[in-house]
Design a protein around this motif. Structure first.
Motif, PDB file in Angstrom:
ATOM      1  N   PHE A  75       0.822  -1.212   0.000  1.00 27.14           N
ATOM      2  CA  PHE A  75       0.000   0.000   0.000  1.00 27.14           C
ATOM      3  C   PHE A  75       0.858   1.265   0.000  1.00 27.14           C
ATOM      4  CE2 PHE A  75      -2.586  -3.346   1.899  1.00 27.14           C
ATOM      5  CZ  PHE A  75      -3.738  -3.247   1.136  1.00 27.14           C
ATOM      6  N   ASP A  76       1.967   1.276   0.719  1.00 26.98           N
ATOM      7  CA  ASP A  76       2.963   2.345   0.639  1.00 26.98           C
ATOM      8  C   ASP A  76       2.334   3.720   0.857  1.00 26.98           C
ATOM      9  OD1 ASP A  76       5.367   3.621   0.297  1.00 26.98           O
ATOM     10  OD2 ASP A  76       5.210   3.695  -1.878  1.00 26.98           O
ATOM     11  N   PHE A  77       1.893   3.964   2.092  1.00 22.42           N
ATOM     12  CA  PHE A  77       1.262   5.257   2.345  1.00 22.42           C
ATOM     13  C   PHE A  77       2.274   6.381   2.517  1.00 22.42           C
ATOM     14  CE2 PHE A  77       2.743   4.671   6.379  1.00 22.42           C
ATOM     15  CZ  PHE A  77       1.991   5.091   7.459  1.00 22.42           C
ATOM     16  N   ASP A  78       3.566   6.089   2.343  1.00 19.73           N
ATOM     17  CA  ASP A  78       4.558   7.167   2.347  1.00 19.73           C
ATOM     18  C   ASP A  78       4.386   8.097   1.147  1.00 19.73           C
ATOM     19  OD1 ASP A  78       5.504   6.034   4.572  1.00 19.73           O
ATOM     20  OD2 ASP A  78       7.422   5.357   3.770  1.00 19.73           O
ATOM     21  N   PHE A 166      -7.041   5.242   3.172  1.00 22.29           N
ATOM     22  CA  PHE A 166      -6.635   6.170   2.108  1.00 22.29           C
ATOM     23  C   PHE A 166      -7.754   7.164   1.803  1.00 22.29           C
ATOM     24  CE2 PHE A 166      -3.352   3.053   0.228  1.00 22.29           C
ATOM     25  CZ  PHE A 166      -2.346   3.680   0.947  1.00 22.29           C
ATOM     26  N   ASP A 167      -8.983   6.673   1.756  1.00 20.23           N
ATOM     27  CA  ASP A 167     -10.112   7.565   1.485  1.00 20.23           C
ATOM     28  C   ASP A 167     -10.258   8.607   2.591  1.00 20.23           C
ATOM     29  OD1 ASP A 167     -12.660   8.141  -0.085  1.00 20.23           O
ATOM     30  OD2 ASP A 167     -13.503   7.714   1.890  1.00 20.23           O
ATOM     31  N   ALA A 168     -10.050   8.188   3.832  1.00 21.65           N
ATOM     32  CA  ALA A 168     -10.125   9.140   4.943  1.00 21.65           C
ATOM     33  C   ALA A 168      -8.988  10.158   4.872  1.00 21.65           C
ATOM     34  CB  ALA A 168     -10.084   8.391   6.270  1.00 21.65           C
ATOM     35  N   ILE A 169      -7.802   9.717   4.456  1.00 16.76           N
ATOM     36  CA  ILE A 169      -6.668  10.645   4.328  1.00 16.76           C
ATOM     37  C   ILE A 169      -6.955  11.683   3.248  1.00 16.76           C
ATOM     38  CG2 ILE A 169      -4.251  10.821   3.643  1.00 16.76           C
ATOM     39  CD1 ILE A 169      -4.598   9.759   6.445  1.00 16.76           C
ATOM     40  N   ILE A 170      -7.542  11.255   2.147  1.00 17.12           N
ATOM     41  CA  ILE A 170      -7.875  12.199   1.063  1.00 17.12           C
ATOM     42  C   ILE A 170      -8.907  13.211   1.546  1.00 17.12           C
ATOM     43  CG2 ILE A 170      -8.929  12.370  -1.217  1.00 17.12           C
ATOM     44  CD1 ILE A 170      -7.665   9.653  -1.860  1.00 17.12           C
ATOM     45  N   LYS A 171      -9.906  12.747   2.279  1.00 18.61           N
ATOM     46  CA  LYS A 171     -10.917  13.678   2.824  1.00 18.61           C
ATOM     47  C   LYS A 171     -10.283  14.644   3.822  1.00 18.61           C
ATOM     48  CE  LYS A 171     -15.129  10.928   2.268  1.00 18.61           C
ATOM     49  NZ  LYS A 171     -14.606   9.958   1.322  1.00 18.61           N
ATOM     50  N   LEU A 172      -9.364  14.154   4.629  1.00 15.05           N
ATOM     51  CA  LEU A 172      -8.697  15.028   5.588  1.00 15.05           C
ATOM     52  C   LEU A 172      -7.824  16.052   4.873  1.00 15.05           C
ATOM     53  CD1 LEU A 172      -8.088  15.739   8.527  1.00 15.05           C
ATOM     54  CD2 LEU A 172      -6.266  14.036   8.489  1.00 15.05           C
ATOM     55  N   ARG A 173      -7.165  15.644   3.796  1.00 14.55           N
ATOM     56  CA  ARG A 173      -6.343  16.587   3.025  1.00 14.55           C
ATOM     57  C   ARG A 173      -7.199  17.690   2.428  1.00 14.55           C
ATOM     58  NH1 ARG A 173      -1.286  14.417   0.721  1.00 14.55           N
ATOM     59  NH2 ARG A 173      -1.902  15.342  -1.242  1.00 14.55           N
ATOM     60  N   LYS A 174      -8.410  17.338   1.958  1.00 17.57           N
ATOM     61  CA  LYS A 174      -9.312  18.364   1.430  1.00 17.57           C
ATOM     62  C   LYS A 174      -9.754  19.318   2.530  1.00 17.57           C
ATOM     63  CE  LYS A 174     -11.153  15.540  -2.353  1.00 17.57           C
ATOM     64  NZ  LYS A 174     -12.367  14.901  -2.919  1.00 17.57           N
TER      65      LYS A 174
END
Length: 248
Positions: A75-78, A166-174
């Motif tokens: 997944f490599d979330f780095d 990943f979906d939560a990270i994208i929402k948090l970035r927005k």
């Protein structure tokens, strides 16, 4: 006075069209765009934050297995700029992965308080959001981590897959990208801890240790020893006879 298009030659019409409707950038604008970046302080500040969300290595139950899978090469979330940190002083994101008990609640609040501002929280899993399967039977599970610390994004599931994180990270970035420095003091929560009063009362301890001093814990009863074919020590027989005489 503009010239009459009917009296112009083809070359003159092309030159007039380029002047009235230029199709390419002027040389000055092109040089500026290649060497000067125009932005706002909010956009630059938010871009720096959303590109380096460092999560805290924190997990209490099985949801952390899914969170730990993100660190691997599959997944490599780095690639999102998420560098896991073991110290809350260097982290600005905490993912509460797993059940939060009342014994763990003070430690979680302390870790959150030690994180520098601005900081964000992602509640991962049903046990963290509502207590999950422990909400009806357990007396120690916290029914929602938002009673302890403010939550920015919720991830439902038991447990959620890494793609959901990943979906939560994208929402948090927005969400981070739309923040403003001037509005931080207005939108900051003031009453964020212990929003629900449990109204618990202190009671006397049930386990006082006296059961450890009972004679049946040092040796089984005489009836059980006889049934199992074990030799009954004379001292045990004598003590039990004395007890029967005292009761009689």
């Amino acid at each position: 006075m503009s010239p009459n298009p009917a009296n112009l030659t083809d070359l003159e019409r092309v030159a007039t069209a380029k002047i009235l409707n230029p199709a390419s950038r002027s040389q000055v604008t092109q040089d500026l765009s290649e060497n000067v970046i125009l932005t706002t302080v909010d956009d630059l500040y938010n871009w720096a934050k959303l590109s380096s969300l460092w999560p805290l290595l924190y997990g209490t139950a099985c949801c952390f297995i899914e969170f730990a899978a993100l660190i691997g090469s599959r997944f490599d979330f780095d690639r999102f700029g998420l560098v896991p940190r073991s110290s809350p002083r260097q982290a600005d994101l905490i993912i509460t992965a797993g059940t939060i008990t009342m014994k763990m609640a003070p430690a979680l609040v302390r870790l959150y308080e030690e994180m520098p501002e601005p900081k964000y929280v992602i509640a991962m899993g049903a046990c963290t959001i509502t207590g999950g399967m422990f909400s009806s039977d357990s007396t120690t599970a916290v029914r929602g981590v938002d009673k302890l610390i403010p939550v920015d994004v919720y991830i439902p599931g038991c447990p959620p897959r890494p793609e959901a994180i990943f979906d939560a990270i994208i929402k948090l970035r927005k969400k981070v990208a739309n923040e403003s420095i001037q509005e931080r003091a207005i939108t900051q929560q003031t009453h964020r801890y212990y929003s629900t009063s449990h109204q618990m009362k202190m009671v006397a301890p049930i386990l006082d240790g006296k059961y450890l001093q009972q004679g049946t814990r040092s040796a089984p009863p005489r009836e059980l020893q006889e049934a199992m074919g074990m030799p009954v020590p004379p001292a045990l027989t004598t003590s039990q006879q004395k007890e029967q005489l005292n009761r009689g």
